[in-house]
Motif scaffolding. Sequence first.
Motif, PDB file in Angstrom:
ATOM      1  N   PRO A  31      -4.703 -11.494   2.745  1.00 42.52           N
ATOM      2  CA  PRO A  31      -3.743 -10.363   2.231  1.00 42.52           C
ATOM      3  C   PRO A  31      -3.798 -10.022   1.117  1.00 42.52           C
ATOM      4  N   LEU A  32      -3.718  -8.841   0.606  1.00 45.48           N
ATOM      5  CA  LEU A  32      -4.016  -8.188  -0.505  1.00 45.48           C
ATOM      6  C   LEU A  32      -2.761  -8.216  -1.510  1.00 45.48           C
ATOM      7  N   VAL A  33      -1.362  -8.575  -0.803  1.00 52.03           N
ATOM      8  CA  VAL A  33      -0.221  -8.636  -1.170  1.00 52.03           C
ATOM      9  C   VAL A  33       0.582  -9.746  -0.447  1.00 52.03           C
ATOM     10  N   GLY A  34       1.206 -10.663  -1.224  1.00 51.18           N
ATOM     11  CA  GLY A  34       2.071 -11.620  -0.603  1.00 51.18           C
ATOM     12  C   GLY A  34       2.875 -11.326   0.241  1.00 51.18           C
ATOM     13  N   TRP A  35       3.355 -11.969   1.512  1.00 48.95           N
ATOM     14  CA  TRP A  35       4.361 -11.410   2.425  1.00 48.95           C
ATOM     15  C   TRP A  35       5.540 -11.333   1.905  1.00 48.95           C
TER      16      TRP A  35
END
Length: 308
Positions: A31-35
């Motif tokens: 993932p490019l950005v955390g959930w």
Amino acid sequence: MFVIPNATIKRVEAICRNFLWDSSSEYHRVPLVGWDRVTLPKDAGGLGIKKASIWNIAAVGKLVNWIYTKSDRLWIKWVDNVYLKGSNWHDYKPANDASWTWKSICKVKEKIKDGFIDNLWYPHQKGYTIGNGYDWLLGTHASQPWSVIVWNDWNIPKCSLNSWLIMQEGINTKAKLFAYGVCTDDRCILCETQTETSDHLFNYCDFGKQVHELIEEWIGRSIPTINELMITNRNNMKWKAMALIQTTYRYCVWTQRNRARHELCVERPVIVFERMKKMIRSQVRRKYPNRDGRSDFDAVGSLMRFLN
């Protein structure tokens, strides 16, 4: 409103997360950005996607609210007769031999009971809803001033998402890839003079500057920076048009950078500009169809050239 086991919730969130980044339910890409950031509200820097774990607590909170308000339901009468037996629900603790579902409902009650005063849900006069319960559990987060630019209603959706990734430092620039050991150098692939960071690509790269100059020549005025847009009036058409230009510019430069990296092809700045010009003109027409020359569109001033 069913109590969902934690393992199931984690699997649901994993499917959603994997689909967001790779259009697949299985894990294939990092993932490019955390959930946790993705599930924040848009004005707080997220995508506004609901977090399943918190949503289920808020949904079960509806049952908790029914018990607090002594709703006229058969299930409430059964709970009162079998479990509560006249006890104060606010301070109630389940017995060790109680069912898993009932213990889970009681755990939810402990998480949200501070939101009840005199057995009534206080933040909203209309009473408890799953939506306001979710917002209460999520808590307050600092507003991100750039969010109004990224999610400006004039923007092209794919450009908004790309700009959101840039603001979150989620794009894989060569500086980031070099730090991970994925590539052998961190030089900008478009100008080959400086380290390729997001700040360099969209503010200082010679290639981007040339595209920027062509845009300013086209609209007949300078373009405010992202920081300048954050502090100016956000309620007029000219501001929305400038936000549209900034997000479209970033999208076009980033897609050109990706093409240069993967296809070893760097187009001339004028070609990127023409592509961007076509996207902007099409979006303005979509927002204001058949309004050429009307007074409300004249407020954009020199941006009337979009339709010429």
